[in-house]
Design a protein around this motif. Structure first.
Motif, mmCIF file in Angstrom:
data_model
loop_
_atom_site.group_PDB
_atom_site.id
_atom_site.type_symbol
_atom_site.label_atom_id
_atom_site.label_comp_id
_atom_site.label_asym_id
_atom_site.label_seq_id
_atom_site.Cartn_x
_atom_site.Cartn_y
_atom_site.Cartn_z
ATOM 1 N N PRO A 121 0.796 -1.230 0.000
ATOM 2 C CA PRO A 121 0.000 0.000 0.000
ATOM 3 C C PRO A 121 0.828 1.280 0.000
ATOM 4 C CG PRO A 121 -0.074 -1.029 2.155
ATOM 5 C CD PRO A 121 0.661 -1.977 1.250
ATOM 6 N N THR A 122 2.121 1.175 0.263
ATOM 7 C CA THR A 122 2.947 2.388 0.258
ATOM 8 C C THR A 122 3.694 2.583 -1.053
ATOM 9 O OG1 THR A 122 4.777 1.203 1.319
ATOM 10 C CG2 THR A 122 3.246 2.383 2.758
ATOM 11 N N THR A 123 4.061 1.472 -1.721
ATOM 12 C CA THR A 123 4.815 1.589 -2.983
ATOM 13 C C THR A 123 3.961 1.278 -4.201
ATOM 14 O OG1 THR A 123 5.518 -0.732 -2.977
ATOM 15 C CG2 THR A 123 6.939 0.876 -1.823
ATOM 16 N N TYR A 124 2.777 0.707 -3.994
ATOM 17 C CA TYR A 124 1.893 0.281 -5.075
ATOM 18 C C TYR A 124 2.538 -0.782 -5.955
ATOM 19 C CZ TYR A 124 -0.877 4.340 -3.721
ATOM 20 O OH TYR A 124 -1.614 5.250 -3.013
ATOM 21 N N SER A 125 3.499 -1.508 -5.404
ATOM 22 C CA SER A 125 4.173 -2.597 -6.111
ATOM 23 C C SER A 125 3.580 -3.920 -5.655
ATOM 24 C CB SER A 125 5.671 -2.593 -5.797
ATOM 25 O OG SER A 125 6.276 -1.425 -6.296
ATOM 26 N N PRO A 126 3.579 -4.927 -6.532
ATOM 27 C CA PRO A 126 3.074 -6.239 -6.105
ATOM 28 C C PRO A 126 4.057 -6.897 -5.134
ATOM 29 C CG PRO A 126 4.070 -6.410 -8.266
ATOM 30 C CD PRO A 126 4.072 -4.944 -7.900
ATOM 31 N N LEU A 181 -5.679 -18.330 -21.127
ATOM 32 C CA LEU A 181 -5.147 -17.002 -21.390
ATOM 33 C C LEU A 181 -5.256 -16.177 -20.116
ATOM 34 C CD1 LEU A 181 -4.139 -14.743 -23.284
ATOM 35 C CD2 LEU A 181 -6.545 -14.307 -23.839
ATOM 36 N N LEU A 182 -4.140 -15.623 -19.670
ATOM 37 C CA LEU A 182 -4.123 -14.763 -18.494
ATOM 38 C C LEU A 182 -3.801 -13.343 -18.922
ATOM 39 C CD1 LEU A 182 -1.937 -16.877 -16.038
ATOM 40 C CD2 LEU A 182 -4.411 -16.890 -16.269
ATOM 41 N N ILE A 183 -4.643 -12.411 -18.564
ATOM 42 C CA ILE A 183 -4.336 -10.993 -18.734
ATOM 43 C C ILE A 183 -3.801 -10.577 -17.373
ATOM 44 C CG2 ILE A 183 -5.232 -8.704 -19.233
ATOM 45 C CD1 ILE A 183 -7.455 -10.139 -20.869
ATOM 46 N N SER A 184 -2.512 -10.313 -17.309
ATOM 47 C CA SER A 184 -1.841 -10.296 -16.023
ATOM 48 C C SER A 184 -2.287 -9.229 -15.033
ATOM 49 C CB SER A 184 -0.330 -10.220 -16.204
ATOM 50 O OG SER A 184 0.025 -9.048 -16.877
ATOM 51 N N GLU A 185 -2.513 -8.035 -15.443
ATOM 52 C CA GLU A 185 -2.830 -7.025 -14.436
ATOM 53 C C GLU A 185 -3.279 -5.718 -15.066
ATOM 54 O OE1 GLU A 185 -3.696 -5.953 -10.843
ATOM 55 O OE2 GLU A 185 -2.664 -7.831 -11.135
ATOM 56 N N ALA A 186 -4.185 -5.083 -14.389
ATOM 57 C CA ALA A 186 -4.545 -3.709 -14.719
ATOM 58 C C ALA A 186 -3.756 -2.839 -13.755
ATOM 59 C CB ALA A 186 -6.043 -3.477 -14.531
ATOM 60 N N THR A 187 -2.895 -2.007 -14.267
ATOM 61 C CA THR A 187 -2.050 -1.196 -13.405
ATOM 62 C C THR A 187 -2.313 0.276 -13.641
ATOM 63 O OG1 THR A 187 -0.296 -1.250 -15.043
ATOM 64 C CG2 THR A 187 -0.190 -2.876 -13.292
ATOM 65 N N PHE A 188 -2.115 1.047 -12.610
ATOM 66 C CA PHE A 188 -2.272 2.491 -12.731
ATOM 67 C C PHE A 188 -0.970 3.101 -13.219
ATOM 68 C CE2 PHE A 188 -5.737 1.361 -9.955
ATOM 69 C CZ PHE A 188 -6.758 2.132 -10.467
ATOM 70 N N VAL A 189 -1.071 4.116 -14.045
ATOM 71 C CA VAL A 189 0.110 4.703 -14.684
ATOM 72 C C VAL A 189 0.620 5.954 -13.976
ATOM 73 C CG1 VAL A 189 -0.429 3.726 -16.929
ATOM 74 C CG2 VAL A 189 -1.302 6.002 -16.327
ATOM 75 N N SER A 190 -0.083 6.401 -12.948
ATOM 76 C CA SER A 190 0.389 7.550 -12.174
ATOM 77 C C SER A 190 -0.246 7.495 -10.790
ATOM 78 C CB SER A 190 0.024 8.868 -12.862
ATOM 79 O OG SER A 190 -1.344 9.157 -12.688
ATOM 80 N N ALA A 235 -3.826 8.698 -10.492
ATOM 81 C CA ALA A 235 -4.887 7.899 -11.113
ATOM 82 C C ALA A 235 -5.444 6.822 -10.195
ATOM 83 C CB ALA A 235 -4.354 7.248 -12.395
ATOM 84 N N THR A 236 -4.812 6.580 -9.057
ATOM 85 C CA THR A 236 -5.182 5.417 -8.257
ATOM 86 C C THR A 236 -6.486 5.567 -7.498
ATOM 87 O OG1 THR A 236 -3.868 6.149 -6.382
ATOM 88 C CG2 THR A 236 -2.793 4.724 -7.981
ATOM 89 N N GLY A 237 -6.544 6.465 -6.565
ATOM 90 C CA GLY A 237 -7.759 6.627 -5.772
ATOM 91 C C GLY A 237 -7.895 5.637 -4.632
ATOM 92 N N VAL A 238 -7.167 4.521 -4.668
ATOM 93 C CA VAL A 238 -7.269 3.493 -3.638
ATOM 94 C C VAL A 238 -5.866 3.000 -3.298
ATOM 95 C CG1 VAL A 238 -8.173 1.197 -3.078
ATOM 96 C CG2 VAL A 238 -9.502 2.725 -4.530
ATOM 97 N N GLY A 247 0.719 -0.370 -9.378
ATOM 98 C CA GLY A 247 1.147 0.731 -10.217
ATOM 99 C C GLY A 247 2.325 0.335 -11.073
ATOM 100 N N ILE A 248 2.579 1.142 -12.094
ATOM 101 C CA ILE A 248 3.717 0.892 -12.974
ATOM 102 C C ILE A 248 4.314 2.206 -13.446
ATOM 103 C CG2 ILE A 248 2.406 0.672 -15.113
ATOM 104 C CD1 ILE A 248 4.430 -1.978 -15.285
ATOM 105 N N TRP A 249 4.270 3.222 -12.586
ATOM 106 C CA TRP A 249 4.778 4.538 -12.971
ATOM 107 C C TRP A 249 6.210 4.791 -12.527
ATOM 108 C CZ3 TRP A 249 0.696 4.192 -9.396
ATOM 109 C CH2 TRP A 249 1.035 4.506 -8.078
ATOM 110 N N SER A 250 6.800 3.894 -11.744
ATOM 111 C CA SER A 250 8.165 4.151 -11.274
ATOM 112 C C SER A 250 9.096 3.004 -11.678
ATOM 113 C CB SER A 250 8.189 4.311 -9.755
ATOM 114 O OG SER A 250 8.044 3.056 -9.120
ATOM 115 N N ASP A 251 10.372 3.293 -11.717
ATOM 116 C CA ASP A 251 11.366 2.266 -12.038
ATOM 117 C C ASP A 251 11.329 1.133 -11.017
ATOM 118 O OD1 ASP A 251 12.199 3.689 -14.272
ATOM 119 O OD2 ASP A 251 13.896 4.624 -13.242
#
Length: 108
Positions: A35-40, A59-68, A71-74, A79-83
């Motif tokens: 919840p702090t880094t938004y990383s899995p 078929l697996l669609i792996s993940e819906a990720t937020f780009v910033s 954009a999250t709200g929760v 997320g996938i906005w950081s290295d």
């Protein structure tokens, strides 16, 4: 019509991939992320996807990720906005026994 005769359980080709049925695992989005880094959590996500990939031809669609972060709200969504997030997602894998296509589609 018997359940096995339904179109849902027939093969389908998507690009170069042929799946054995038309049941698709949608993005999980189950708030199973830090919840702090938004990383899995790589081990948890890897286990989750390996379990679901164990039915051959799925078929697996792996993940819906937020780009910033805006954009999250929760808290706890992925997320996938950081290295660091990209690096963590790269650690998520499906056991080789079930892997049939490359999963390395993250931005470089």
């Amino acid at each position: 019509m018997a359940c096995g005769d339904a179109l849902l359980f027939t093969p389908m080709t998507i690009g170069d991939i042929t799946v054995k049925h038309r049941v698709v695992l949608a993005p999980r989005g189950r708030l199973r992320n830090d919840p702090t880094t938004y990383s899995p959590f790589p081990e948890l996500a890897s286990t989750y996807y390996t379990q679901r990939a164990s039915t051959q031809g799925t078929l697996l669609i792996s993940e819906a990720t937020f780009v910033s972060p805006e954009a999250t709200g929760v808290r706890g969504v992925s997320g996938i906005w950081s290295d660091d997030q990209v690096a963590t997602w790269r650690q998520v894998s499906i056991d080789e026994e079930y892997k049939v296509t490359p999963t390395d589609s993250f931005p470089r």
